[in-house]
Motif scaffolding. Sequence first.
Motif, PDB file in Angstrom:
ATOM      1  N   THR A   1       1.196  -1.121   0.221  1.00  0.00           N
ATOM      2  CA  THR A   1      -0.020   0.086   0.048  1.00  0.00           C
ATOM      3  C   THR A   1       0.929   1.270  -0.624  1.00  0.00           C
ATOM      4  N   VAL A   2       0.970   1.789  -0.924  1.00  0.00           N
ATOM      5  CA  VAL A   2       1.600   3.442  -1.123  1.00  0.00           C
ATOM      6  C   VAL A   2       0.836   4.547  -0.358  1.00  0.00           C
ATOM      7  N   ASP A   3       1.397   4.650   0.265  1.00  0.00           N
ATOM      8  CA  ASP A   3       1.027   6.232   1.267  1.00  0.00           C
ATOM      9  C   ASP A   3       1.219   7.752   0.611  1.00  0.00           C
ATOM     10  N   VAL A   4       0.702   8.336  -0.158  1.00  0.00           N
ATOM     11  CA  VAL A   4       1.488   9.545  -1.052  1.00  0.00           C
ATOM     12  C   VAL A   4       1.614  10.889   0.265  1.00  0.00           C
ATOM     13  N   GLN A   5       1.928  11.333   0.998  1.00  0.00           N
ATOM     14  CA  GLN A   5       2.017  12.111   1.586  1.00  0.00           C
ATOM     15  C   GLN A   5       2.044  13.486   1.067  1.00  0.00           C
ATOM     16  N   TYR A   6       1.447  15.053   1.994  1.00  0.00           N
ATOM     17  CA  TYR A   6       1.451  15.496   0.913  1.00  0.00           C
ATOM     18  C   TYR A   6       1.456  17.271   2.055  1.00  0.00           C
ATOM     19  N   LYS A   7       1.525  18.245   2.066  1.00  0.00           N
ATOM     20  CA  LYS A   7       1.593  19.241   2.784  1.00  0.00           C
ATOM     21  C   LYS A   7       0.065  20.031   2.853  1.00  0.00           C
ATOM     22  N   PRO A   8      -0.906  20.734   3.391  1.00  0.00           N
ATOM     23  CA  PRO A   8      -1.992  20.826   3.637  1.00  0.00           C
ATOM     24  C   PRO A   8      -2.113  21.960   2.709  1.00  0.00           C
ATOM     25  N   GLU A   9      -3.282  21.485   2.400  1.00  0.00           N
ATOM     26  CA  GLU A   9      -4.358  23.002   1.180  1.00  0.00           C
ATOM     27  C   GLU A   9      -5.468  23.538   2.274  1.00  0.00           C
TER      28      GLU A   9
ATOM     29  N   VAL B   1     -16.356  48.643  13.823  1.00  0.00           N
ATOM     30  CA  VAL B   1     -15.057  48.469  14.962  1.00  0.00           C
ATOM     31  C   VAL B   1     -15.438  48.661  16.166  1.00  0.00           C
ATOM     32  N   GLY B   2     -15.005  47.840  16.998  1.00  0.00           N
ATOM     33  CA  GLY B   2     -15.581  47.763  18.750  1.00  0.00           C
ATOM     34  C   GLY B   2     -16.188  46.394  18.863  1.00  0.00           C
ATOM     35  N   GLU B   3     -16.830  45.339  17.439  1.00  0.00           N
ATOM     36  CA  GLU B   3     -17.009  44.201  17.499  1.00  0.00           C
ATOM     37  C   GLU B   3     -16.373  43.174  17.045  1.00  0.00           C
ATOM     38  N   ILE B   4     -17.094  41.908  16.819  1.00  0.00           N
ATOM     39  CA  ILE B   4     -15.745  40.563  16.957  1.00  0.00           C
ATOM     40  C   ILE B   4     -15.818  40.380  16.223  1.00  0.00           C
ATOM     41  N   ALA B   5     -13.984  40.551  15.655  1.00  0.00           N
ATOM     42  CA  ALA B   5     -13.596  39.907  13.906  1.00  0.00           C
ATOM     43  C   ALA B   5     -13.410  38.189  14.326  1.00  0.00           C
ATOM     44  N   THR B   6     -14.338  37.804  13.491  1.00  0.00           N
ATOM     45  CA  THR B   6     -13.632  35.510  13.795  1.00  0.00           C
ATOM     46  C   THR B   6     -13.437  35.787  12.579  1.00  0.00           C
ATOM     47  N   LEU B   7     -12.144  35.462  12.377  1.00  0.00           N
ATOM     48  CA  LEU B   7     -11.688  34.381  10.925  1.00  0.00           C
ATOM     49  C   LEU B   7     -11.022  32.661  11.202  1.00  0.00           C
ATOM     50  N   VAL B   8     -11.496  32.251   9.860  1.00  0.00           N
ATOM     51  CA  VAL B   8     -11.257  30.400  10.346  1.00  0.00           C
ATOM     52  C   VAL B   8     -10.801  30.131   9.413  1.00  0.00           C
ATOM     53  N   CYS B   9      -9.639  29.535   9.051  1.00  0.00           N
ATOM     54  CA  CYS B   9      -8.799  28.573   8.179  1.00  0.00           C
ATOM     55  C   CYS B   9      -8.977  26.845   8.371  1.00  0.00           C
ATOM     56  N   THR B  10      -9.555  26.711   7.355  1.00  0.00           N
ATOM     57  CA  THR B  10      -9.841  25.767   7.160  1.00  0.00           C
ATOM     58  C   THR B  10      -9.213  24.272   6.381  1.00  0.00           C
ATOM     59  N   ILE B  11      -8.766  23.238   6.720  1.00  0.00           N
ATOM     60  CA  ILE B  11      -8.048  21.919   5.294  1.00  0.00           C
ATOM     61  C   ILE B  11      -9.303  21.194   4.857  1.00  0.00           C
ATOM     62  N   THR B  12      -8.572  22.150   3.118  1.00  0.00           N
ATOM     63  CA  THR B  12      -9.595  20.938   2.079  1.00  0.00           C
ATOM     64  C   THR B  12      -8.865  19.115   2.227  1.00  0.00           C
TER      65      THR B  12
ATOM     66  N   ASN C   1      -2.548  15.285   3.429  1.00  0.00           N
ATOM     67  CA  ASN C   1      -2.299  13.831   4.398  1.00  0.00           C
ATOM     68  C   ASN C   1      -0.329  14.096   4.808  1.00  0.00           C
ATOM     69  N   PRO C   2      -0.288  13.282   6.399  1.00  0.00           N
ATOM     70  CA  PRO C   2      -1.185  13.111   7.521  1.00  0.00           C
ATOM     71  C   PRO C   2      -1.578  14.242   8.210  1.00  0.00           C
ATOM     72  N   SER C   3      -3.545  13.769   8.071  1.00  0.00           N
ATOM     73  CA  SER C   3      -3.928  15.643   8.676  1.00  0.00           C
ATOM     74  C   SER C   3      -3.820  15.553   9.875  1.00  0.00           C
ATOM     75  N   ARG C   4      -4.010  14.562  11.074  1.00  0.00           N
ATOM     76  CA  ARG C   4      -3.014  14.788  12.295  1.00  0.00           C
ATOM     77  C   ARG C   4      -1.561  15.267  12.628  1.00  0.00           C
ATOM     78  N   GLY C   5      -2.245  16.059  13.658  1.00  0.00           N
ATOM     79  CA  GLY C   5      -1.397  16.687  14.357  1.00  0.00           C
ATOM     80  C   GLY C   5      -0.697  18.379  13.952  1.00  0.00           C
TER      81      GLY C   5
ATOM     82  N   ALA D   1      -0.221  29.745   2.027  1.00  0.00           N
ATOM     83  CA  ALA D   1      -0.599  30.900   2.706  1.00  0.00           C
ATOM     84  C   ALA D   1      -2.180  31.091   1.904  1.00  0.00           C
ATOM     85  N   ALA D   2      -3.439  30.913   2.618  1.00  0.00           N
ATOM     86  CA  ALA D   2      -3.908  31.249   2.490  1.00  0.00           C
ATOM     87  C   ALA D   2      -4.743  33.118   3.498  1.00  0.00           C
ATOM     88  N   THR D   3      -5.256  34.352   2.228  1.00  0.00           N
ATOM     89  CA  THR D   3      -5.345  35.595   2.635  1.00  0.00           C
ATOM     90  C   THR D   3      -6.534  35.844   2.903  1.00  0.00           C
TER      91      THR D   3
END
Length: 483
Positions: free
Chosen positions: A176-184, A196-207, A210-214, A261-263
Amino acid sequence: MMTRNEGQQINLTCETSNCNPRATINWYKSSEDITNQTTFLTRSVEGLQRTISILLSTAVKDDNGKHVFCIASNSPTLNFTSNAVTLNVLYKPNVRSTPSNPYRVREYETATLICKVIDSNPNTSIAWKWIKTVSPTLVLHNGPTFTIPIIQRGRSGAYNCTASNAVGTSEAATITVDVQYKPEIRTTPSPYRVKVGEIATLVCTITVANPSRGIMWKWIKTGSANTVLHNESTFTMTNIQRGRSGTYNCTASNTVGTSEAATIDVDVLYEPLIEDEAVKIVNENERVVLTRRISSNPLSNAFWYDGTHLLKSETSVKTTNFTIEKAKCTDTNNFTLIASNALQRNVTSLVELIVNCRPISDMRNITLWVSDGVSLAFSTKIIAFPKPRYTLMFGNGMQLNGIGDSMAVNSVNNFTLYFYKTTVSQIKYGTYYLHINNSFGETTVNVNVQPQREPSIPLISEASCNVRSAQIQWRSSFNGGNI
């Protein structure tokens, strides 16, 4: 030598000569007694016994190279051993794959899969075949070593290798070949607008990753790449202020590497703020540009007013200005600047302009009719900047005594001069000169003081006669100086 394919029958016969007593026959495969795999029969010939033993066995690959023979005996001390038959058992290959399973390889590196024959008879003319289990009819390679250069993630999966000889094809060895690659990754949609004065919430999500842990996260603001703001996938800014507008980058890392980088552009919205500036002071006849910076997001519409009169309007500006091509003394004013955007309307600021100018009186000639023993008083309004000086003098250049005076400041460039005397018995009738000056010039007001007297006779200005009537119009003449 006897050659058999694995699974074929081995059929050997051992027969004694005629003897008495009857002989017994035992079979051996090398040192193993295999008599239980035989059948026998006896024949009588002229009172003697002949023994016939038949070996029926299935060839297995472990029999390869072994020697089969029989031993006949009809007394405890007398044994006869047959010639040995060497078994040549042919069997399909047995293979093993390397490296260890699963085989982990980084994307864009070279993957090398190796298949080895552990056992085979014959061990020549081996035919190889590599396939991917999801596409069993597609042969990928025909050698023991399968190399995949610049491997990509789509080539992950189970691969089978088989080896074939004249007997057959091996069982498949699977790797079994497990090709590993950096996240996207991806982020909250950009631009991200927040008040101004409110709460800003920025979310970054992995699409994908591999590996997806750690996964290790990092948020920075562009322009301050060495300052890590946050180390989780969600970055929250409470009570956000306008200075936090800008471009933020999020990255995710695993054991292979760091994502691109996601911008996200954070756009902090705030109400208009009109910057204060010092009073603008110019000389008369100069060109004047009144300018104010308006800090706001979104941009503001600007309106210039003189009182309630709209002078100028501009839309979506950072800087607004109002121009007077040739300043006059009367342009000294507190102009009103109003800025409005979607968050706040009618933010107001006063813009003060002062024009340096010589004094200007509202009257160039003043005539006063006075009587002896009656008080004298008069006033005049002056426009000037800076604040003027003044002197009331008689026609011969003498400065008068006994006449009181004062100056009232109505505004920064507007003044009222008051003069008074309780009795005029001590003053001479005639022409007086009120000299008013500042650093930009001078003006003179002529003050004529005349005694009151009897009015002059009215004058006939027009007369018309009819047959039975006449119409006469009079025009008043000097009224004697009565006020």
